[in-house]
Scaffold this motif. Sequence first.
Motif, PDB file in Angstrom:
ATOM      1  N   GLU A  63      20.781  -4.437  32.325  1.00 55.41           N
ATOM      2  CA  GLU A  63      20.896  -2.990  32.126  1.00 55.41           C
ATOM      3  C   GLU A  63      20.590  -2.614  30.679  1.00 55.41           C
ATOM      4  O   GLU A  63      19.876  -1.643  30.425  1.00 55.41           O
ATOM      5  N   LYS A  94      14.983  -9.096  38.765  1.00 55.32           N
ATOM      6  CA  LYS A  94      14.276  -8.223  39.710  1.00 55.32           C
ATOM      7  C   LYS A  94      14.717  -6.774  39.577  1.00 55.32           C
ATOM      8  O   LYS A  94      13.951  -5.865  39.857  1.00 55.32           O
ATOM      9  N   ARG A  95      15.952  -6.551  39.163  1.00 58.97           N
ATOM     10  CA  ARG A  95      16.443  -5.172  39.059  1.00 58.97           C
ATOM     11  C   ARG A  95      16.143  -4.521  37.696  1.00 58.97           C
ATOM     12  O   ARG A  95      16.550  -3.402  37.438  1.00 58.97           O
ATOM     13  N   GLN A  97      14.425  -2.323  35.224  1.00 58.29           N
ATOM     14  CA  GLN A  97      13.609  -1.119  35.345  1.00 58.29           C
ATOM     15  C   GLN A  97      12.467  -1.200  34.336  1.00 58.29           C
ATOM     16  O   GLN A  97      12.704  -1.186  33.132  1.00 58.29           O
TER      17      GLN A  97
END
Length: 175
Positions: A63, A94-95, A97
């Motif tokens: 994040e 993979k997450r 952004q």
Amino acid sequence: MRLMFEDEARFGRISDPRRCWAPPGIRPEVNTQLVREYEYAFAALCPHDGTLETLVLPSVNTEAMGVFLAEVSQRHAHEFILMVLDGAGWHRAKRLQMPSNMRLIPLPPWSPPLNPVEHLWDEVREKWFANRVFNSMNALEEQLVTALTTLEADLPRVASLTGFDWIRSIPLNAN
């Protein structure tokens, strides 16, 4: 197109005694502390012109990496960015952004010397953190922000620290 290199570094209240100058016959004394509290600095730089983008965050994870990439993308909204970085897990998640104007290019494993941002961290630690004790995380963060904003404003210095010959010889005019 802009070629940038990215890395993160941990700065904490565990002091790092280093050599320092002292008059002959005088043995310098340096305070130390072992407080395990940390801040993390993210940096992306362009060795061709010394452009440096930084962000200080309380953690390093997918994040936080997404927040940093979005910030760099926004600051260079009209350019396509090739971002070279190491193989940390949060760089490959993979997450993560990904901004539309950016592509990540991983360095080979076990190759930190190829990343010029490592020289930036050496400069920050040597000039702003050597032989320092911080009474609070706020004091540490203030010192870190001072170091990074000073370097962000000094493009020739950043280019000199990070402009390896093999990087400067890369042509940036893609057709």
